[in-house]
Design a protein around this motif. Structure first.
Motif, PDB file in Angstrom:
ATOM      1  N   LYS A 183      -2.751  22.921  48.842  1.00  0.00           N
ATOM      2  CA  LYS A 183      -3.211  23.124  50.228  1.00  0.00           C
ATOM      3  C   LYS A 183      -4.218  24.266  50.363  1.00  0.00           C
ATOM      4  O   LYS A 183      -5.191  24.146  51.122  1.00  0.00           O
ATOM      5  N   PRO A 184      -4.054  25.353  49.630  1.00  0.00           N
ATOM      6  CA  PRO A 184      -5.071  26.415  49.723  1.00  0.00           C
ATOM      7  C   PRO A 184      -6.458  25.972  49.233  1.00  0.00           C
ATOM      8  O   PRO A 184      -7.457  26.637  49.533  1.00  0.00           O
ATOM      9  N   GLN A 185      -6.505  24.856  48.509  1.00  0.00           N
ATOM     10  CA  GLN A 185      -7.796  24.391  47.973  1.00  0.00           C
ATOM     11  C   GLN A 185      -8.401  23.243  48.770  1.00  0.00           C
ATOM     12  O   GLN A 185      -9.468  22.729  48.401  1.00  0.00           O
ATOM     13  N   ILE A 186      -7.726  22.787  49.827  1.00  0.00           N
ATOM     14  CA  ILE A 186      -8.121  21.546  50.509  1.00  0.00           C
ATOM     15  C   ILE A 186      -9.597  21.541  50.903  1.00  0.00           C
ATOM     16  O   ILE A 186     -10.320  20.558  50.672  1.00  0.00           O
ATOM     17  N   LYS A 187     -10.075  22.612  51.469  1.00  0.00           N
ATOM     18  CA  LYS A 187     -11.486  22.634  51.893  1.00  0.00           C
ATOM     19  C   LYS A 187     -12.421  22.449  50.705  1.00  0.00           C
ATOM     20  O   LYS A 187     -13.403  21.704  50.771  1.00  0.00           O
ATOM     21  N   GLN A 188     -12.108  23.135  49.617  1.00  0.00           N
ATOM     22  CA  GLN A 188     -12.940  23.028  48.421  1.00  0.00           C
ATOM     23  C   GLN A 188     -12.866  21.613  47.833  1.00  0.00           C
ATOM     24  O   GLN A 188     -13.871  21.056  47.393  1.00  0.00           O
ATOM     25  N   ILE A 189     -11.669  21.032  47.836  1.00  0.00           N
ATOM     26  CA  ILE A 189     -11.496  19.671  47.312  1.00  0.00           C
ATOM     27  C   ILE A 189     -12.334  18.691  48.123  1.00  0.00           C
ATOM     28  O   ILE A 189     -13.064  17.854  47.567  1.00  0.00           O
ATOM     29  N   LYS A 190     -12.250  18.768  49.434  1.00  0.00           N
ATOM     30  CA  LYS A 190     -13.005  17.856  50.306  1.00  0.00           C
ATOM     31  C   LYS A 190     -14.513  18.040  50.131  1.00  0.00           C
ATOM     32  O   LYS A 190     -15.290  17.085  50.258  1.00  0.00           O
ATOM     33  N   LYS A 191     -14.899  19.263  49.825  1.00  0.00           N
ATOM     34  CA  LYS A 191     -16.326  19.549  49.649  1.00  0.00           C
ATOM     35  C   LYS A 191     -16.864  18.912  48.367  1.00  0.00           C
ATOM     36  O   LYS A 191     -17.986  18.400  48.330  1.00  0.00           O
TER      37      LYS A 191
END
Length: 728
Positions: A141-149
């Motif tokens: 979850k802490p990486q979600i933004k990076q993953i989506k990017k």
């Protein structure tokens, strides 16, 4: 940046894109064949496959995996409290699939979750829900933004561990499950796409060139007309076939007409025969979209100096890329054992054709494996053709019992090729007769065992017979391959006479043609294969017999050939003593010999039935691929290197140990392997005092036994031979 692999460096998105490109290629080339027999929604299948490919590696965003790659790349490590040894990336990947977006049913979730979760088939226990939930909260979850990017595919908004109940080992999809075929296709094709994309090659050879057109052109150039066998195979290319055809009828061409442009696996029992078929298809017929796959294939390709891309050809063959793959059955049929990852081969066979040449050459246990494999191929939609010179009728009846639809036909040459004479004596008693015959003829001697072949060779040398050569399995790979080429050249060289002494290694699909055959008696199916190496396609019109069969003091009875079946073979053959043995007689005799009535209570039938029973009760995912190949080959061999060869080449062993580069080390090992000889474990036990451990490579024993390139490896102890060094 989320890495997928370190060598070469590749991101998760880059790797996934390759899989999606390969899906399109596969669908365009074989989409219709893959799902021709499917009873599920074909359009939905391709959607599910795309989902599986998109999300199969998303678990690699897991920080411990990224650190594993970063460490190899010498990049700074990321902070994490988790350990990659506990949970692997493929076990986390299913959590990212947006279930609602794809409107996945319960069955569809089970299919794609398991295809992804098990696509590496590691020996791991079921994962812990609480531990996965902790990973989600503290790592994913802490990486979600990076993953989506970085990942251009929609991911699940509410990431959770609910998928775990679908992938627990007790819920695995197995053979009797209604989802089984669709699961095998999804998971197996994922394996293909993943492995080929990682290897940097396309999933399939992108060609529409039809082998049948090449064969047709080849035959016209040779002024050959299609015979009845070849016409039958052409007309029935959409059917499963069981065909009996006489030696010399062009069975290879017939089977390639049946292939008719499909992806095809062409199998034979012996590597030498497969090498010959590979050469024939690629060089004589001129079809370049052909691969070679067996345990020493790369060595053989390297011998052919005209090919500069041997490793590429072999790599493509290993990844099942080629339009036609010539191979031994241990490269295909391990899938029958349902080893971990077997779906890769099984799914490929759903849109392929399989040619089984010379089925009678296999032991009853191996035939049981082949027949079970044909049943599975039939169920997943693939096609097969069994092409053979003789066929035990119990095999045909077993195929019928399994409910497999196939067409059966027999095609016999009218040419009279073999006049036989049964000799109630040891073959060594006719050494002087054989010597005389070899002055003006090409003479072939076939012994049942290597020791008998060596004995005959030494006696003929002692008699100063003309041009005597020896070929058997106890030569080093280097020497044996040279001899195999030499016997073929001798056979076709006009005006060259002499004697070749061999064992049963020349029985199947070796293109040789001798004037006279002297052979120890063996079971009829084996014996008739031997006859095919004499007057292969010629009419025999002489008065004397061109085949002499020796029925006394036969070597190899009991431990190579079934004693009971061998004795029945002799009794059946007596009726034809001194007569021309026609092709139809050979088929009739084998039919009689291997009938249920004749085999009743025999060891042969018990072994066959036992094999079928074991295969019908196998548990899924209980073996690894190497174990399955061992079971299929029925391997009981160890590799030895004669002491004199070891001492001459010790620098190779020293370099092997010192070499750090994997590729160079592998190349050195292959050079060493070419100096070895396989002997059985029973022979090993008898010779323990003559074998010592190799200080460099454990699996290669050093044999303190006599060896030279004329006679091969002598397994008997010195005192069992005369103290005569003139041959060694």
């Amino acid at each position: 940046m989320y890495y997928a692999k370190s060598n070469p460096i590749e991101t998760v998105e880059e790797h996934t894109s390759k899989l999606l490109e390969n899906i399109l290629l596969l669908k365009n080339l074989y989409g219709e064949q893959i799902l021709k027999e499917a009873d599920f929604d074909k359009n939905r299948f391709w959607t599910l496959l795309e989902i599986v490919c998109k999300y199969h590696d998303l678990g690699k965003v897991y920080t411990p995996f990224q650190n594993m790659i970063r460490e190899k790349l010498k990049e700074p490590l990321l902070n994490t409290k988790f350990n990659y040894d506990v949970i692997k990336h493929e076990q986390l990947s299913p959590m990212f699939i947006p279930v609602e977006k794809y409107s996945l049913s319960k069955d569809e979730k089970k299919l794609i979750y398991q295809a992804i979760y098990y696509h590496h088939e590691r020996d791991s226990k079921d994962i812990n829900n609480l531990y996965v939930q902790e990973i989600i909260e503290k790592d994913i979850k802490p990486q979600i933004k990076q993953i989506k990017k970085e990942i251009p595919y929609e991911i699940e908004e509410n990431i959770n561990c609910m998928y775990i109940k679908y992938v627990q080992s007790r819920n695995r999809i197995k053979e009797n499950d209604q989802l089984y075929i669709e699961y095998c296709l999804l998971k197996g094709i994922l394996h293909r796409l993943d492995h080929c994309s990682s290897a940097g090659i396309e999933v399939e050879e992108n060609t529409l060139e039809n082998i049948a057109n090449y064969v047709d052109k080849f035959m016209k150039e040779k002024n050959f007309q299609k015979n009845d066998l070849q016409e039958f195979c052409t007309q029935n290319s959409c059917n499963n076939l069981l065909v009996i055809g006489s030696t010399g009828m062009g069975k290879t061409e017939a089977s390639l007409f049946w292939s008719n442009g499909a992806k095809t696996f062409f199998t034979l029992p012996i590597r030498t025969s497969i090498n010959a078929i590979y050469d024939r298809i690629k060089e004589d017929i001129g079809y370049q979209y052909t691969g070679l796959l067996h345990s020493t294939a790369l060595d053989y390709l390297e011998e052919k100096d005209e090919f500069s891309n041997q490793e590429e050809i072999y790599n493509q063959s290993q990844n099942l890329y080629k339009k036609i793959t010539t191979c031994t059955i241990d490269q295909i049929f391990p899938f029958v054992f349902k080893y971990k990852g077997y779906e890769k081969m099984y799914a490929t066979l759903s849109y392929s054709k399989v040619i089984i040449d010379e089925i009678q050459a296999y032991s009853p246990e191996i035939v049981a494996i082949i027949l079970k494999g044909l049943e599975m191929i039939y169920k997943i939609g693939g096609k097969f053709m069994v092409m053979t010179a003789t066929l035990p009728q119990i095999y045909k009846k077993e195929l019928e019992k399994l409910g497999i639809e196939f067409k059966f036909n027999e095609f016999m040459k009218q040419t009279q090729r073999h006049k036989i004479k049964l000799e109630d004596k040891d073959i060594t008693e006719d050494i002087k007769i054989i010597k005389e015959k070899a002055k003006n003829n090409k003479v072939l001697i076939i012994a049942n065992t290597v020791n008998k072949a060596i004995e005959l060779y030494l006696k003929l040398i002692e008699e100063k017979a003309n041009n005597v050569q020896l070929l058997h399995s106890r030569f080093t790979y280097n020497d044996r391959s040279k001899k195999e080429e030499k016997i073929k050249k001798f056979s076709h060289q006009k005006g060259e006479y002499g004697i070749w002494i061999t064992t049963q290694i020349v029985e199947a699909s070796i293109d040789i043609d001798f004037d006279y055959l002297y052979t120890e008696m063996s079971t009829l199916d084996s014996l008739f294969q031997r006859l095919g190496r004499c007057y292969r396609s010629r009419q025999y019109d002489r008065q004397d017999e061109n085949v002499r069969i020796y029925t006394k003091n036969m070597s190899g009875i009991k431990y190579i050939y079934d004693e009971e079946i061998n004795e029945k073979s002799i009794q059946l053959l007596k009726k034809y003593d001194g007569m021309i043995l026609e092709e139809k007689d050979k088929v009739k005799l084998v039919d009689t010999l291997y009938s249920e009535e004749m085999l009743k209570d025999s060891k042969f039938l018990k072994n066959f039935r036992s094999g079928m029973n074991v295969l019908n009760n196998l548990l899924d995912y209980q073996t690894g691929k190497r174990e399955a190949q061992k079971l299929l080959r029925n391997i009981e061999n160890i590799n030895v290197i004669p002491k004199n060869i070891y001492e001459e080449n010790i620098i190779l062993f020293e370099n092997y140990v010192k070499e750090k580069n994997y590729k160079e080390r592998h190349n050195i090992k292959r050079k060493i392997d070419r100096l070895t000889i396989a002997i059985s474990q029973s022979q090993q036990r008898k010779l323990l005092d003559r074998l010592t451990k190799n200080p460099y490579i454990d699996e290669i024993w050093i044999a303190d036994l006599k060896y030279d390139d004329n006679v091969g490896l002598l397994l008997k102890k010195d005192e069992e031979y005369e103290e005569d060094e003139k041959f060694l």
